[in-house]
Design an enzyme around this catalytic site. Structure first.
Site, PDB file in Angstrom:
ATOM      1  N   TYR A 138     -47.006 -20.863  16.772  1.00 33.74           N
ATOM      2  CA  TYR A 138     -45.748 -20.364  17.334  1.00 33.74           C
ATOM      3  C   TYR A 138     -45.530 -20.855  18.761  1.00 33.74           C
ATOM      4  O   TYR A 138     -44.733 -20.287  19.500  1.00 33.74           O
ATOM      5  CB  TYR A 138     -45.743 -18.830  17.357  1.00 33.74           C
ATOM      6  CG  TYR A 138     -45.450 -18.131  16.051  1.00 33.74           C
ATOM      7  CD1 TYR A 138     -46.186 -18.400  14.904  1.00 33.74           C
ATOM      8  CD2 TYR A 138     -44.444 -17.166  15.978  1.00 33.74           C
ATOM      9  CE1 TYR A 138     -45.926 -17.724  13.719  1.00 33.74           C
ATOM     10  CE2 TYR A 138     -44.182 -16.486  14.793  1.00 33.74           C
ATOM     11  CZ  TYR A 138     -44.934 -16.766  13.664  1.00 33.74           C
ATOM     12  OH  TYR A 138     -44.681 -16.092  12.505  1.00 33.74           O
ATOM     13  N   LYS A 189     -59.359 -22.003   9.589  1.00 36.13           N
ATOM     14  CA  LYS A 189     -59.051 -22.983   8.535  1.00 36.13           C
ATOM     15  C   LYS A 189     -59.618 -24.328   8.974  1.00 36.13           C
ATOM     16  O   LYS A 189     -58.983 -25.370   8.866  1.00 36.13           O
ATOM     17  CB  LYS A 189     -57.530 -23.042   8.305  1.00 36.13           C
ATOM     18  CG  LYS A 189     -57.112 -23.818   7.081  1.00 36.13           C
ATOM     19  CD  LYS A 189     -57.561 -23.222   5.747  1.00 36.13           C
ATOM     20  CE  LYS A 189     -57.411 -24.232   4.618  1.00 36.13           C
ATOM     21  NZ  LYS A 189     -57.941 -23.725   3.331  1.00 36.13           N
ATOM     22  N   ASP A 222     -57.569 -18.681   3.362  1.00 35.93           N
ATOM     23  CA  ASP A 222     -57.225 -18.518   1.943  1.00 35.93           C
ATOM     24  C   ASP A 222     -58.197 -17.551   1.270  1.00 35.93           C
ATOM     25  O   ASP A 222     -57.791 -16.635   0.550  1.00 35.93           O
ATOM     26  CB  ASP A 222     -57.154 -19.879   1.226  1.00 35.93           C
ATOM     27  CG  ASP A 222     -58.339 -20.795   1.536  1.00 35.93           C
ATOM     28  OD1 ASP A 222     -59.134 -20.478   2.441  1.00 35.93           O
ATOM     29  OD2 ASP A 222     -58.473 -21.834   0.855  1.00 35.93           O
ATOM     30  N   ASP A 246     -49.919 -13.399  11.093  1.00 36.62           N
ATOM     31  CA  ASP A 246     -48.590 -12.973  10.648  1.00 36.62           C
ATOM     32  C   ASP A 246     -48.628 -12.717   9.138  1.00 36.62           C
ATOM     33  O   ASP A 246     -48.170 -11.681   8.655  1.00 36.62           O
ATOM     34  CB  ASP A 246     -47.565 -14.057  10.988  1.00 36.62           C
ATOM     35  CG  ASP A 246     -46.188 -13.739  10.416  1.00 36.62           C
ATOM     36  OD1 ASP A 246     -45.773 -12.574  10.528  1.00 36.62           O
ATOM     37  OD2 ASP A 246     -45.555 -14.645   9.847  1.00 36.62           O
ATOM     38  N   ASP A 250     -48.924  -8.839   6.891  1.00 39.63           N
ATOM     39  CA  ASP A 250     -48.019  -8.361   5.842  1.00 39.63           C
ATOM     40  C   ASP A 250     -48.823  -7.931   4.617  1.00 39.63           C
ATOM     41  O   ASP A 250     -48.553  -6.886   4.013  1.00 39.63           O
ATOM     42  CB  ASP A 250     -47.030  -9.464   5.417  1.00 39.63           C
ATOM     43  CG  ASP A 250     -45.689  -9.347   6.145  1.00 39.63           C
ATOM     44  OD1 ASP A 250     -45.684  -8.840   7.276  1.00 39.63           O
ATOM     45  OD2 ASP A 250     -44.656  -9.758   5.568  1.00 39.63           O
TER      46      ASP A 250
HETATM   47  C1  IPM Z   1     -43.809 -10.343  12.614  1.00 38.59           C
HETATM   48  C2  IPM Z   1     -42.569 -10.948  12.064  1.00 38.59           C
HETATM   49  C3  IPM Z   1     -42.052 -12.051  12.943  1.00 38.59           C
HETATM   50  C4  IPM Z   1     -43.113 -13.121  13.084  1.00 38.59           C
HETATM   51  C5  IPM Z   1     -40.755 -12.607  12.409  1.00 38.59           C
HETATM   52  C6  IPM Z   1     -39.633 -11.611  12.577  1.00 38.59           C
HETATM   53  C7  IPM Z   1     -40.396 -13.931  12.963  1.00 38.59           C
HETATM   54  O1  IPM Z   1     -42.791 -11.399  10.774  1.00 38.59           O
HETATM   55  O2  IPM Z   1     -43.771  -9.821  13.733  1.00 38.59           O
HETATM   56  O3  IPM Z   1     -44.835 -10.394  11.945  1.00 38.59           O
HETATM   57  O4  IPM Z   1     -43.301 -13.965  12.225  1.00 38.59           O
HETATM   58  O5  IPM Z   1     -43.794 -13.127  14.088  1.00 38.59           O
HETATM   59 MG    MG Z   2     -44.695 -11.001  10.037  1.00 36.48          MG
END
Ligand code: IPM
Ligand code: MG
Length: 364
Positions: A138, A189, A222, A246, A250
């Protein structure tokens, strides 16, 4: 009376529903504690502001935030505006200049909440993911040339610096050391990415020497998804790059029941700049305006904010209240399979807070 200056940025979509709910709960925390007060200023930055002004936040926005003790953030993203515009215009525009390099994402299966994993109990899923939050994938380096031509090219360059990797590793080892199991998994990785990820691994091994009491291991990203799913109890603290974490966070949120309850802290650990606290979920335009957004992720993020502000007793009361409310299915919002509204969950947590007035940090 301790006064904490909070900048509230609800942003877009359900951010405008969960942040007011969060402020109501934090106000109740302060009232019950009696020792502090929150001095909150609201900022209307986000996609509606962008439609009026052409920018997500004003040019002097960072200067306006600079002297707050913390930032309480909802979500960004709106239909009709590209996601990279909203994200880079507001959220990343705060995280990077304020050097909020440590993104902390607890994932815990709360009592009363069902994991999609068969037979998993709360004790089996209690993780904290540490996400490197200012560089890596990022970093924002790269570009596009020859637009529209067959030879069009785009690069998205991952940046790994010794300083950036060392500080996030130290942060993660220290956090792992502070938790009962003293266990850290470093996600990598380096089999496929032989530069940045090999530097990442090398620095992890160097920093590990400073923390002889922390047990650590290394997992390829992975394989990490498999381990999280099949052997959740083998994990405790996890550190990963910006993109890897990230994705893994999730997955962690889903395994812990729902994205709707997952919190985040974007920390500038040195406290040179304010840190920012936000639910992991996004603006969720599909349910915006219906009053059914789950505010628990925002409350839990508020709890992390209270910890950061040194209000440990209030934070303990809030965490206990969240746990008690979640243990009762009547207060599960639709994302958890229930029917509770944002207001109903908020009232329940405020009520639980009153009942927990006597809780002190040591007791939790
Ligand atoms: C998170 C979100 C963000 C990210 C999005 C909104 C771009 O998914 O905070 O995890 O990828 O950082
Ligand atoms: Mg995210």
């Amino acid at each position: 009376m301790r006064i904490h200056k909070i900048a509230a940025i609800p942003g877009d979509g359900i951010g405008m529903e969960v942040i007011p709910a969060g402020l109501e709960v934090l106000d109740a925390c302060a009232r019950i504690d009696g020792g502090f007060r929150l001095d909150v200023q609201n900022f209307d930055w986000g996609s509606a502001y962008y439609r009026r002004q052409g920018v997500m936040m004003p040019p002097d926005g960072l200067a306006a935030l600079r002297n707050f003790d913390a930032i309480y953030f909802g979500a960004v993203g709106a239909p009709g505006i590209p996601d990279h515009v909203t994200l880079w215009g507001l959220r990343l525009a705060i995280c990077q200049p304020f050097d909020q390099y440590a993104n902390v994402r607890p994932a815990r299966l709360l009592p009363g909440i069902q994991s999609p994993l068969r037979g998993v109990r709360p004790a089996d899923l209690d993780w904290v993911i540490v996400r490197e939050n200012t560089e890596g994938e990022y970093a924002g380096q790269g570009g596009r040339t020859h637009r529209g031509l067959p030879e069009e090219v785009a690069t998205e360059v991952s940046i790994f610096t010794r300083a950036g990797v060392a500080r996030i590793m130290r942060f993660a080892f220290r956090l792992a050391q502070s938790r009962p199991r003293k266990l850290l998994t470093v996600v990598t990785k380096s089999n496929a990415q032989r530069n940045g990820m090999v530097l990442w691994d090398e620095i992890a091994a160097e920093v590990a020497f400073e923390f002889p009491d922390v047990t650590w291991d290394k997992m390829l990203v992975d394989a990490m998804t498999v381990r999280m799913t099949l052997k959740p109890a083998s994990l405790d603290t996890i550190v990963a790059t910006n993109l890897h974490a990230d994705i893994l966070s999730d997955l962690a949120a889903a395994l812990a029941g729902s994205l709707g309850i997952a919190p985040t802290a974007n920390l500038n650990p040195e406290r040179v700049f304010p840190s920012m606290f936000e639910p992991i979920h996004g603006s969720a335009f599909d349910i915006t305006g219906k009053g059914v957004a789950n505010p628990i992720g925002t409350f839990w993020s508020g709890q992390m904010m209270l910890e950061h502000l040194g209000e440990h007793a209030a934070a303990a009361r809030l965490m206990r209240s969240i746990e008690q409310v979640m243990a009762d299915r009547r207060f599960h919002a639709p994302d958890l399979g229930g029917a509770a509204s944002t207001a109903k969950v908020t009232d329940a947590v405020c009520q639980a807070l009153s009942n927990n007035a006597e809780v002190r940090p040591k007791e939790t």
